[in-house]
Design an enzyme around this catalytic site. Sequence first.
Site, short mmCIF file in Angstrom:
data_model
loop_
_atom_site.label_atom_id
_atom_site.label_comp_id
_atom_site.label_asym_id
_atom_site.label_seq_id
_atom_site.Cartn_x
_atom_site.Cartn_y
_atom_site.Cartn_z
N ALA A 169 -1.82 59.02 20.31
CA ALA A 169 -0.72 58.63 21.21
C ALA A 169 -0.92 59.18 22.62
CB ALA A 169 0.61 59.12 20.65
N ASP A 193 -15.09 57.90 24.20
CA ASP A 193 -15.42 59.14 23.51
C ASP A 193 -15.57 60.21 24.58
OD1 ASP A 193 -15.92 60.48 20.99
OD2 ASP A 193 -17.95 60.81 21.74
N SER A 194 -14.97 61.34 24.34
CA SER A 194 -15.00 62.39 25.34
C SER A 194 -15.15 63.74 24.66
CB SER A 194 -13.71 62.37 26.18
OG SER A 194 -12.57 62.50 25.36
#
Length: 269
Positions: free
Chosen positions: A25, A82-83
């Site tokens: 979220a 993607d981190s």
Amino acid sequence: MRAVDFLRRATVCWYMRIYLASNNAHKHAEFSSLFPMHTILLPKDEGIDFFSPEDGSTFFANARQKADALYDVVHAPVLADDSGLCVDALDGDPGVHSARFGAQHGVHTDTARMQLLLERMHGRQDRACSFVCVAVLKLGSVPLCVGRGVCRGVLTTEMSGVEGFGYDPIFLLPHLGRTFAQLSIEEKNRVSHRALAALRLAQVLAMMQLPRALRYELKLLRGARRMTRGGVLRPGAPCAQRKGQTAQTARRHKFYARARRCARRIHRA
């Protein structure tokens, strides 16, 4: 121009409903504020059970894996990212494993992961680190749109702040003197790795959609010239939306309203 300002002004990026390849979220809130011209949807909100293993060796591999997995289900535009946090003194760790850092030791919460990382860094002088994000937008048959963002910072010795998620409470921005978790979402979206990746993505998307935008502007200009033919400003179609008006009619009226504004500029010139 700041990333968030460009994204809000990128009018050539035509409206889309985009699925976010995540059930986070917090990510949804960030991407929704970064792409206000589009509707960002979470799979779970649409009743879709989505999971991707994220077993790639790079940020891009993981992002592409998630985008492909969700696109195979929804067959609609998909945004995936993607981190991770890369610490210089740890040779880039936790990196692509940031979300699963310490899992082999029974660590499964953000707070526990941050505590484990701070223990690893105890006594070290070099605390430089980077947040890295690679975002991809899959639109179908066209090539992937890819954006990469890097934000440099310093690892703190303790957690500070209540905003954000992940490693935000221990990532300090020296020029602001605050951690990511001490910034509002508006402040974070001006400097974050995710905002920079979204900016690159929007720039690529804008260039892909530029021919369509130019065709629209050319049509708009022709309509404006017809209204000023003979040096007389002619009225166009009414632009006020009426009750019961169809969406197509509303779009046509909006177009003529823009054409009239363009015509007035031509007439004054």
